[in-house]
Design a protein around this motif. Structure first.
Motif, PDB file in Angstrom:
ATOM      1  N   GLU A 185      15.524  -0.144   3.384  1.00  0.00           N
ATOM      2  CA  GLU A 185      16.649  -1.077   3.501  1.00  0.00           C
ATOM      3  C   GLU A 185      16.765  -1.961   2.261  1.00  0.00           C
ATOM      4  N   ALA A 186      15.617  -2.316   1.684  1.00  0.00           N
ATOM      5  CA  ALA A 186      15.611  -3.138   0.475  1.00  0.00           C
ATOM      6  C   ALA A 186      15.939  -2.322  -0.769  1.00  0.00           C
ATOM      7  N   GLY A 187      15.981  -0.999  -0.614  1.00  0.00           N
ATOM      8  CA  GLY A 187      16.299  -0.141  -1.753  1.00  0.00           C
ATOM      9  C   GLY A 187      15.111   0.214  -2.620  1.00  0.00           C
ATOM     10  N   LEU A 188      13.897  -0.099  -2.163  1.00  0.00           N
ATOM     11  CA  LEU A 188      12.707   0.187  -2.957  1.00  0.00           C
ATOM     12  C   LEU A 188      12.244   1.634  -2.839  1.00  0.00           C
ATOM     13  N   VAL A 189      12.574   2.282  -1.741  1.00  0.00           N
ATOM     14  CA  VAL A 189      12.261   3.703  -1.572  1.00  0.00           C
ATOM     15  C   VAL A 189      13.494   4.420  -1.042  1.00  0.00           C
ATOM     16  N   ARG A 190      13.481   5.708  -1.217  1.00  0.00           N
ATOM     17  CA  ARG A 190      14.542   6.527  -0.623  1.00  0.00           C
ATOM     18  C   ARG A 190      13.869   7.709   0.069  1.00  0.00           C
ATOM     19  N   GLY A 191      14.553   8.237   1.047  1.00  0.00           N
ATOM     20  CA  GLY A 191      14.003   9.346   1.807  1.00  0.00           C
ATOM     21  C   GLY A 191      14.990  10.496   1.891  1.00  0.00           C
ATOM     22  N   GLU A 192      14.462  11.689   1.811  1.00  0.00           N
ATOM     23  CA  GLU A 192      15.267  12.898   1.946  1.00  0.00           C
ATOM     24  C   GLU A 192      14.660  13.755   3.046  1.00  0.00           C
ATOM     25  N   VAL A 193      15.515  14.250   3.907  1.00  0.00           N
ATOM     26  CA  VAL A 193      15.057  15.095   5.007  1.00  0.00           C
ATOM     27  C   VAL A 193      14.681  16.462   4.447  1.00  0.00           C
ATOM     28  N   GLU A 194      13.461  16.876   4.768  1.00  0.00           N
ATOM     29  CA  GLU A 194      12.963  18.192   4.374  1.00  0.00           C
ATOM     30  C   GLU A 194      12.387  18.851   5.617  1.00  0.00           C
ATOM     31  N   GLY A 195      13.219  19.621   6.284  1.00  0.00           N
ATOM     32  CA  GLY A 195      12.781  20.248   7.522  1.00  0.00           C
ATOM     33  C   GLY A 195      12.552  19.206   8.599  1.00  0.00           C
ATOM     34  N   PRO A 196      11.380  19.248   9.244  1.00  0.00           N
ATOM     35  CA  PRO A 196      11.122  18.310  10.337  1.00  0.00           C
ATOM     36  C   PRO A 196      10.627  16.928   9.881  1.00  0.00           C
ATOM     37  N   ARG A 197      10.501  16.717   8.578  1.00  0.00           N
ATOM     38  CA  ARG A 197       9.990  15.419   8.114  1.00  0.00           C
ATOM     39  C   ARG A 197      10.891  14.835   7.035  1.00  0.00           C
ATOM     40  N   GLU A 229      12.160   4.256  -5.571  1.00  0.00           N
ATOM     41  CA  GLU A 229      13.439   4.140  -6.270  1.00  0.00           C
ATOM     42  C   GLU A 229      13.154   3.399  -7.584  1.00  0.00           C
ATOM     43  N   PRO A 230      13.047   4.120  -8.709  1.00  0.00           N
ATOM     44  CA  PRO A 230      12.619   3.490  -9.966  1.00  0.00           C
ATOM     45  C   PRO A 230      13.527   2.346 -10.425  1.00  0.00           C
ATOM     46  N   GLN A 231      14.805   2.473 -10.211  1.00  0.00           N
ATOM     47  CA  GLN A 231      15.736   1.437 -10.635  1.00  0.00           C
ATOM     48  C   GLN A 231      15.465   0.118  -9.903  1.00  0.00           C
ATOM     49  N   ALA A 232      15.123   0.205  -8.626  1.00  0.00           N
ATOM     50  CA  ALA A 232      14.829  -1.006  -7.853  1.00  0.00           C
ATOM     51  C   ALA A 232      13.543  -1.666  -8.344  1.00  0.00           C
ATOM     52  N   LEU A 233      12.542  -0.858  -8.697  1.00  0.00           N
ATOM     53  CA  LEU A 233      11.303  -1.433  -9.214  1.00  0.00           C
ATOM     54  C   LEU A 233      11.524  -2.084 -10.575  1.00  0.00           C
ATOM     55  N   ARG A 234      12.349  -1.471 -11.405  1.00  0.00           N
ATOM     56  CA  ARG A 234      12.677  -2.092 -12.694  1.00  0.00           C
ATOM     57  C   ARG A 234      13.381  -3.427 -12.477  1.00  0.00           C
ATOM     58  N   ALA A 243       0.833  -1.212   0.000  1.00  0.00           N
ATOM     59  CA  ALA A 243       0.000   0.000   0.000  1.00  0.00           C
ATOM     60  C   ALA A 243       0.865   1.259   0.000  1.00  0.00           C
ATOM     61  N   ILE A 244       1.945   1.248   0.750  1.00  0.00           N
ATOM     62  CA  ILE A 244       2.853   2.405   0.787  1.00  0.00           C
ATOM     63  C   ILE A 244       3.451   2.628  -0.593  1.00  0.00           C
ATOM     64  N   LEU A 245       3.893   1.566  -1.252  1.00  0.00           N
ATOM     65  CA  LEU A 245       4.444   1.722  -2.603  1.00  0.00           C
ATOM     66  C   LEU A 245       3.399   2.263  -3.570  1.00  0.00           C
ATOM     67  N   ARG A 246       2.162   1.805  -3.439  1.00  0.00           N
ATOM     68  CA  ARG A 246       1.085   2.323  -4.306  1.00  0.00           C
ATOM     69  C   ARG A 246       0.885   3.821  -4.072  1.00  0.00           C
ATOM     70  N   LEU A 247       0.886   4.234  -2.826  1.00  0.00           N
ATOM     71  CA  LEU A 247       0.740   5.666  -2.525  1.00  0.00           C
ATOM     72  C   LEU A 247       1.886   6.468  -3.115  1.00  0.00           C
ATOM     73  N   LEU A 248       3.093   5.970  -2.955  1.00  0.00           N
ATOM     74  CA  LEU A 248       4.253   6.694  -3.466  1.00  0.00           C
ATOM     75  C   LEU A 248       4.304   6.685  -4.995  1.00  0.00           C
ATOM     76  N   ALA A 249       3.713   5.685  -5.621  1.00  0.00           N
ATOM     77  CA  ALA A 249       3.674   5.641  -7.091  1.00  0.00           C
ATOM     78  C   ALA A 249       2.780   6.745  -7.641  1.00  0.00           C
ATOM     79  N   ARG A 250       1.780   7.130  -6.863  1.00  0.00           N
ATOM     80  CA  ARG A 250       0.856   8.191  -7.301  1.00  0.00           C
ATOM     81  C   ARG A 250       1.412   9.583  -7.078  1.00  0.00           C
ATOM     82  N   ARG A 251       2.240   9.725  -6.045  1.00  0.00           N
ATOM     83  CA  ARG A 251       2.781  11.055  -5.758  1.00  0.00           C
ATOM     84  C   ARG A 251       4.022  10.934  -4.884  1.00  0.00           C
ATOM     85  N   VAL A 252       4.926  11.833  -5.103  1.00  0.00           N
ATOM     86  CA  VAL A 252       6.149  11.864  -4.298  1.00  0.00           C
ATOM     87  C   VAL A 252       5.830  12.550  -2.980  1.00  0.00           C
ATOM     88  N   CYS A 253       6.445  12.086  -1.931  1.00  0.00           N
ATOM     89  CA  CYS A 253       6.310  12.685  -0.611  1.00  0.00           C
ATOM     90  C   CYS A 253       4.853  12.711  -0.150  1.00  0.00           C
TER      91      CYS A 253
END
Length: 107
Positions: free
Chosen positions: A73-85, A91-96, A40-50
């Motif tokens: 940890e599996a490399g399927l998503v990546r996270g970037e710190v933006e302020g407090p969140r 990660e498109p390469q991992a999904l491919r 479900a998290i991957l589906r949400l992220l596929a529709r929109r970033v962040c």
């Protein structure tokens, strides 16, 4: 008295010459997708970033964070710190790679 059977640690399977590296990669990625919340998290992220993931799922913030950590940890998503969140994205390469490995199951 029955002897206790122990499962080999996951690291054993990654290093074992009995299994091709591609099979170990597929097992690692499949394990990360082994919970409906992570799918479900991957589906949400596929529709929109962040995406506002916590507000979209019937899970506590701490639980969502744990699932995101597994996906990261599996490399399927990546996270970037933006302020407090932290802003997560797929990660498109991992999904491919996952699609490629799944496509080879019938080979």
């Amino acid at each position: 008295m029955n002897p206790v059977r122990r499962r080999a640690p996951a690291a054993f399977h990654r290093r074992s010459p009995a299994f091709p590296a591609a099979d170990a990669d597929l097992a690692r990625l499949a394990r990360a997708l082994g919970h409906p919340a992570r799918v479900a998290i991957l589906r949400l992220l596929a529709r929109r970033v962040c995406a506002g993931i916590v507000g979209e799922l019937p899970l506590a913030q701490a639980t969502v964070s744990q699932h995101l950590a597994v996906l990261k940890e599996a490399g399927l998503v990546r996270g970037e710190v933006e302020g407090p969140r932290v802003c997560y994205c797929i990660e498109p390469q991992a999904l491919r790679r996952l699609q490629q490995l799944l496509g080879r199951l019938q080979d």
